[in-house]
Enzyme design. Sequence first.
Site, PDB file in Angstrom:
ATOM      1  N   ASN A   9       0.874  -1.176   0.000  1.00 57.46           N
ATOM      2  CA  ASN A   9       0.000   0.000   0.000  1.00 57.46           C
ATOM      3  C   ASN A   9       0.908   1.222   0.000  1.00 57.46           C
ATOM      4  O   ASN A   9       1.478   1.577   1.033  1.00 57.46           O
ATOM      5  CB  ASN A   9      -0.877  -0.039   1.259  1.00 57.46           C
ATOM      6  N   LYS A  11       0.128   4.251  -0.330  1.00 58.15           N
ATOM      7  CA  LYS A  11      -0.544   5.441   0.234  1.00 58.15           C
ATOM      8  C   LYS A  11      -0.283   6.659  -0.663  1.00 58.15           C
ATOM      9  O   LYS A  11      -0.176   6.515  -1.875  1.00 58.15           O
ATOM     10  CB  LYS A  11      -0.088   5.683   1.674  1.00 58.15           C
ATOM     11  N   HIS A  96      -9.553   0.604   4.716  1.00 56.04           N
ATOM     12  CA  HIS A  96      -8.313   0.898   5.431  1.00 56.04           C
ATOM     13  C   HIS A  96      -8.619   1.841   6.589  1.00 56.04           C
ATOM     14  O   HIS A  96      -9.467   2.735   6.471  1.00 56.04           O
ATOM     15  CB  HIS A  96      -7.294   1.535   4.480  1.00 56.04           C
ATOM     16  N   GLU A  98      -7.161   4.337   7.714  1.00 59.88           N
ATOM     17  CA  GLU A  98      -7.018   5.776   7.405  1.00 59.88           C
ATOM     18  C   GLU A  98      -8.256   6.295   6.686  1.00 59.88           C
ATOM     19  O   GLU A  98      -8.655   7.447   6.882  1.00 59.88           O
ATOM     20  CB  GLU A  98      -5.734   5.998   6.569  1.00 59.88           C
ATOM     21  N   GLU A 168      -5.269  -5.255  10.303  1.00 62.30           N
ATOM     22  CA  GLU A 168      -4.303  -4.192  10.545  1.00 62.30           C
ATOM     23  C   GLU A 168      -4.647  -3.490  11.854  1.00 62.30           C
ATOM     24  O   GLU A 168      -5.493  -2.575  11.857  1.00 62.30           O
ATOM     25  CB  GLU A 168      -4.338  -3.178   9.404  1.00 62.30           C
ATOM     26  N   GLY A 174       2.251   2.196  10.789  1.00 62.55           N
ATOM     27  CA  GLY A 174       3.169   3.329  10.671  1.00 62.55           C
ATOM     28  C   GLY A 174       3.798   3.757  11.989  1.00 62.55           C
ATOM     29  O   GLY A 174       4.394   4.825  12.072  1.00 62.55           O
ATOM     30  N   SER A 213       3.447  -2.162  10.408  1.00 63.67           N
ATOM     31  CA  SER A 213       4.893  -2.156  10.641  1.00 63.67           C
ATOM     32  C   SER A 213       5.551  -3.499  10.332  1.00 63.67           C
ATOM     33  O   SER A 213       6.495  -3.907  11.004  1.00 63.67           O
ATOM     34  CB  SER A 213       5.210  -1.696  12.068  1.00 63.67           C
ATOM     35  N   GLY A 234       2.854  -1.136   4.322  1.00 63.30           N
ATOM     36  CA  GLY A 234       2.873   0.289   4.030  1.00 63.30           C
ATOM     37  C   GLY A 234       4.297   0.765   3.777  1.00 63.30           C
ATOM     38  O   GLY A 234       4.849   0.610   2.685  1.00 63.30           O
ATOM     39  N   GLY A 235       4.937   1.315   4.805  1.00 63.40           N
ATOM     40  CA  GLY A 235       6.266   1.923   4.671  1.00 63.40           C
ATOM     41  C   GLY A 235       7.280   1.039   3.967  1.00 63.40           C
ATOM     42  O   GLY A 235       8.013   1.500   3.071  1.00 63.40           O
TER      43      GLY A 235
HETATM   44  C1  PEP Z   1      -0.853   0.045   6.079  1.00 67.35           C
HETATM   45  O1  PEP Z   1      -1.217   1.187   6.330  1.00 67.35           O
HETATM   46  O2  PEP Z   1      -1.510  -0.659   5.290  1.00 67.35           O
HETATM   47  C2  PEP Z   1       0.362  -0.440   6.744  1.00 67.35           C
HETATM   48  C3  PEP Z   1       0.440  -1.685   7.045  1.00 67.35           C
HETATM   49  O3  PEP Z   1       1.337   0.502   7.019  1.00 67.35           O
HETATM   50  P1  PEP Z   1       2.795   0.240   7.711  1.00 67.35           P
HETATM   51  O4  PEP Z   1       3.340  -1.028   7.118  1.00 67.35           O
HETATM   52  O5  PEP Z   1       3.586   1.449   7.329  1.00 67.35           O
HETATM   53  O6  PEP Z   1       2.544   0.121   9.172  1.00 67.35           O
END
Ligand code: PEP
Length: 250
Positions: A9, A11, A96, A98, A168, A174, A213, A234-235
């Site tokens: 993702n 973002k 999600h 967010e 999640e 994040g 994470s 994500g990151g």
């Molecule tokens: C996400 O928002 O889908 C996610 C898992 O982010 P991160 O891996 O950065 O925690």
Amino acid sequence: MRRKIVAGNWKMNTLPAEGLELARAIVAKRRETGPSVELIVCPPFTHLSEVVKATRGEGVAVGAQNCAAEEKGAYTGEVSAAMLAALGVEYVILGHSERREYYGETSDTLNRKLAMAYANRLVPIYCVGEKLEERESGRHFDVVGAQLREVVYNLSPEQFSSLIVAYEPVWAIGTGKTATSEQAQEMHAYIRRTLAEKFGAAAEHTPILYGGSCKPSNAQELFAKPDVDGGLIGGAALEADSFIGIGKSF
Ligand code: PEP
């Protein structure tokens, strides 16, 4: 054997040229994960067309991060599921945290978005997860259970058969704080049981991804758990090396 999936993702990150470069770098390393691992990248809308072209036939599928709840018409700024499908997009992340938190998406909105996705043959990656205060007050199973019952229970068995679920925990997204593999397994098993209550044995085949994470250093322990079928990243999906590193962690 369930599918093994790593989805990225992105973002609201990368400019189009950077996104294209990232997609190409992932394609170049794709073999390292072996063919049994499915990779999905979910760039911003503006990059989808180019990323679909760059990944076509390369074993990397493309998803969007959202779609409209309506079919078409006077919805300024929205992007329909049909538009995404017409580009060659195959998946769409829905629910999600967010989107739930910053854009007020409710179960009602998500029911309509999932319906649009299925009507256009997009596979939803439906996200669920509890906030920190919900976990600390012991309500995490109730919260995730409601997110499944209010949305996924409305699917037909045929629709359900292609669904991907992502757990999640909001407190892990994040933040650098990962759920322990035991916490992830406990919730993933609960999710599968809850899905089985409605859909029976079909729930055995549902890929349930962990997100929060997740990185190459912790993916192996998470993916070793019996009900963790991969990750929504994500990151760590913003660099080809770490994304592929996670793909190699099964
Ligand atoms: C996400 O928002 O889908 C996610 C898992 O982010 P991160 O891996 O950065 O925690």
